[in-house]
Design a protein around this motif. Structure first.
Motif, short mmCIF file in Angstrom:
data_model
loop_
_atom_site.label_atom_id
_atom_site.label_comp_id
_atom_site.label_asym_id
_atom_site.label_seq_id
_atom_site.Cartn_x
_atom_site.Cartn_y
_atom_site.Cartn_z
N HIS A 158 0.79 -1.23 0.00
CA HIS A 158 0.00 0.00 0.00
C HIS A 158 0.83 1.29 0.00
O HIS A 158 0.32 2.33 -0.41
N TYR A 159 2.06 1.23 0.47
CA TYR A 159 2.85 2.46 0.60
C TYR A 159 3.49 2.82 -0.75
O TYR A 159 3.99 1.92 -1.43
N PRO A 160 3.49 4.10 -1.16
CA PRO A 160 2.98 5.27 -0.43
C PRO A 160 1.63 5.77 -0.91
O PRO A 160 1.02 6.63 -0.29
N SER A 161 1.12 5.24 -2.04
CA SER A 161 -0.02 5.89 -2.70
C SER A 161 -1.38 5.39 -2.24
O SER A 161 -2.41 5.99 -2.57
N ASN A 162 -1.42 4.31 -1.47
CA ASN A 162 -2.72 3.72 -1.14
C ASN A 162 -2.86 3.47 0.37
O ASN A 162 -3.37 2.43 0.79
N MET A 163 -2.41 4.44 1.18
CA MET A 163 -2.40 4.27 2.64
C MET A 163 -3.66 4.74 3.33
O MET A 163 -3.86 4.48 4.51
N GLN A 164 -4.51 5.47 2.64
CA GLN A 164 -5.72 5.97 3.28
C GLN A 164 -6.60 4.81 3.74
O GLN A 164 -6.82 3.84 3.02
N GLY A 165 -7.12 4.93 4.96
CA GLY A 165 -7.97 3.90 5.51
C GLY A 165 -7.23 2.77 6.20
O GLY A 165 -7.87 1.82 6.68
N THR A 166 -5.91 2.85 6.27
CA THR A 166 -5.13 1.77 6.89
C THR A 166 -4.68 2.11 8.31
O THR A 166 -3.99 1.31 8.94
N TYR A 167 -5.06 3.28 8.81
CA TYR A 167 -4.55 3.75 10.11
C TYR A 167 -4.82 2.75 11.23
O TYR A 167 -3.92 2.40 12.00
N TRP A 168 -6.08 2.29 11.34
CA TRP A 168 -6.42 1.40 12.45
C TRP A 168 -5.75 0.04 12.31
O TRP A 168 -5.42 -0.61 13.30
N LEU A 169 -5.51 -0.39 11.10
CA LEU A 169 -4.80 -1.64 10.88
C LEU A 169 -3.34 -1.50 11.32
O LEU A 169 -2.75 -2.41 11.91
N ILE A 170 -2.76 -0.33 11.05
CA ILE A 170 -1.38 -0.06 11.49
C ILE A 170 -1.31 -0.09 13.02
O ILE A 170 -0.35 -0.62 13.60
N LEU A 171 -2.34 0.46 13.68
CA LEU A 171 -2.37 0.43 15.14
C LEU A 171 -2.41 -1.00 15.67
O LEU A 171 -1.74 -1.32 16.66
N VAL A 172 -3.21 -1.85 15.03
CA VAL A 172 -3.30 -3.25 15.46
C VAL A 172 -1.95 -3.94 15.32
O VAL A 172 -1.48 -4.62 16.25
N PHE A 173 -1.30 -3.77 14.18
CA PHE A 173 0.01 -4.38 13.98
C PHE A 173 1.05 -3.76 14.92
O PHE A 173 1.97 -4.46 15.38
N GLY A 174 0.93 -2.47 15.18
CA GLY A 174 1.85 -1.82 16.12
C GLY A 174 1.67 -2.36 17.52
O GLY A 174 2.65 -2.57 18.25
N CYS A 175 0.42 -2.61 17.90
CA CYS A 175 0.14 -3.21 19.21
C CYS A 175 0.78 -4.59 19.32
O CYS A 175 1.38 -4.93 20.34
N LEU A 176 0.67 -5.38 18.27
CA LEU A 176 1.29 -6.71 18.27
C LEU A 176 2.82 -6.61 18.31
O LEU A 176 3.48 -7.38 19.02
N SER A 177 3.38 -5.67 17.57
CA SER A 177 4.83 -5.48 17.58
C SER A 177 5.34 -5.17 18.98
O SER A 177 6.42 -5.60 19.38
N GLY A 178 4.53 -4.42 19.73
CA GLY A 178 4.92 -4.04 21.08
C GLY A 178 5.00 -5.18 22.06
O GLY A 178 5.56 -5.04 23.15
N CYS A 179 4.44 -6.35 21.68
CA CYS A 179 4.50 -7.51 22.58
C CYS A 179 5.93 -7.89 22.93
O CYS A 179 6.20 -8.43 24.01
N GLY A 180 6.87 -7.63 22.01
CA GLY A 180 8.27 -7.97 22.28
C GLY A 180 8.83 -7.24 23.48
O GLY A 180 9.69 -7.76 24.20
#
Length: 427
Positions: A101-123
């Protein structure tokens, strides 16, 4: 004892936990630098940016509480691996999302990024698991040494990655860096899987021996600390002990402060002293590496003279130097003060983790979860406070904001003195 099979050793257990935490803490290192890139193509509001940067730290901090307590139930290895696998899933998800999706098709992906960021933080949550694991491997008189090595070398990643990541982003690009970082985390997870092992007591229990027999054989093998119950019992038992919350407060100021300044100092050096992005990153890296490495001699010192003495000294040093820094506009003075603050952070972080098995010996995992989780939460709370000071006072606020650490230091000194020194004298 002759029919029981045990594997590993204290050195192997400590090595595995340290390596695992080093890799686990690396999972979110790429998230901060990537926020600016994402903002360029997603037009995020300041609050959305703030949540984006903070979400991995938030999940990684809060998950330390239940996962730290789980060590008392399963020994830690299973919990550690689960956290690392979740972190890999988060990084892989971000890599695929950005790759498609990067860089031209990122609109609407914010909440999905948050979910993956939350999972990344498990480390990041592997800290409290590794701390509990390491504690059960070592006798009480070597807790400071073991936890100093674990915390010092494991946390060293924050300083190392501050140098590596800008170079990686520059050389391979934004999206490719995520794929490389995912491969890095997979390698770390595999390495931990190969070399990790639980302390003797948990190995005997897994082989079917009773609680009493497992404890007796573990004592014969050299283990001194033992859990008093399962995960829920460990959390409840440690929560009932006042010393747990005293240690939480002290760790909130110095480990939370360490994380907060690691994120805040690049902005401080640029805005308050006019340094370039590269110079600010280098200054911050030196600070982060020093604070991490000082946990090792800090742990040894805590073994020799007592963790409480080391903690009181470190907190008083922090309060004094932070007050000097709050009124210094001189680059050399501020740079020296930053290094001394790193020393104070490193010493106190080591001392507090040494004190966990001293004051909460029957639920080390639960206490490590509370202390590690809520302590790390300071890294989420303190930066907005520093930012608010700047909003109120302008450029001067970059200096005066350090008075927050002086205020915190006075509060912690009083709590340590009356809560641990005076209270234990009266027992």
């Amino acid at each position: 004892m002759n029919t029981a099979k045990i594997s590993g050793s204290p050195v192997r257990g400590l090595t595995a936990a340290t390596i695992g935490f080093f890799f686990g803490s690396a999972a979110i290192s790429l998230f901060g630098p990537s926020a600016t890139k994402l903002n360029e193509v997603m037009d995020l509001s300041p609050s959305m940016m703030g949540l984006l940067v903070a979400i991995p730290t938030l999940s990684g901090s809060l998950l330390r509480i239940p996962f730290g307590a789980s060590v008392d139930e399963n020994g830690g290895r299973k919990s550690f691996l689960l956290l690392m696998i979740l972190s890999v899933i988060g990084l892989a998800g971000l890599s695929i999302l950005l790759g498609t999706h990067y860089p031209s098709n990122m609109q609407g992906t914010y909440w999905l990024i948050l979910v993956f960021g939350c999972l990344s933080g498990c480390g990041v949550a592997t800290f409290s698991v590794g701390a509990g694991q390491s504690s059960y491997w070592f006798p009480k008189n070597k807790q400071g040494f073991a936890l100093g090595i674990f915390g010092g070398l494991g946390t060293l990643g924050a300083g190392v990655f501050a140098i590596v990541l800008p170079l990686l982003l520059h050389s391979v690009g934004f999206v490719s860096a995520y794929y490389i970082w995912t491969a890095f985390m997979i390698a770390g997870t595999i390495l931990y899987f190969i070399i990790s092992c639980n302390a003797y007591h948990f190995q005997f229990r897994k082989q079917g021996y009773s609680e009493e027999a497992s404890k007796a054989m573990a004592i014969e093998a050299g283990q001194e600390l033992f859990p008093a119950g399962n995960m829920k019992q460990s959390l409840l038992l440690s929560a009932r002990i006042p010393e747990t919350w005293i240690l939480v407060i002290a760790y909130f100021v110095t480990f939370g402060g360490f994380m907060a300044l690691t994120a805040w100092l690049p902005t401080y050096w640029q805005k308050a002293h006019g340094l370039s992005v590269t110079q600010a990153g280098l200054f911050t890296s030196v600070y982060a590496c020093l604070a991490a490495l000082l946990r090792i001699p800090g742990g040894n010192l805590a073994d020799k003279i007592g963790g409480l003495k080391v903690s009181l000294f470190a907190i008083s040093l922090l309060g004094t130097v932070a007050a000097v820094m709050a009124f210094s506009s001189n680059l050399a003075v501020s740079g020296l003060c930053t290094l001394i603050i790193a020393v104070a952070f490193g010493l106190n972080n080591a001392a507090i983790m040494k004190l966990v098995p001293v004051y909460v010996s029957k639920s080390v995992g639960g206490a490590s979860g509370w202390v590690g989780g809520l302590g790390a939460f300071g890294g989420f709370v303190i930066p907005p406070v520093l930012g608010k000071v700047v909003d109120t006072m302008g450029t001067t606020g970059y200096y005066r904001g350090f008075l927050i650490f002086s205020l915190f230091s006075v509060i912690v000194m009083l709590i340590l003195y009356f809560g641990l020194v005076v209270r234990n004298k009266n027992k």
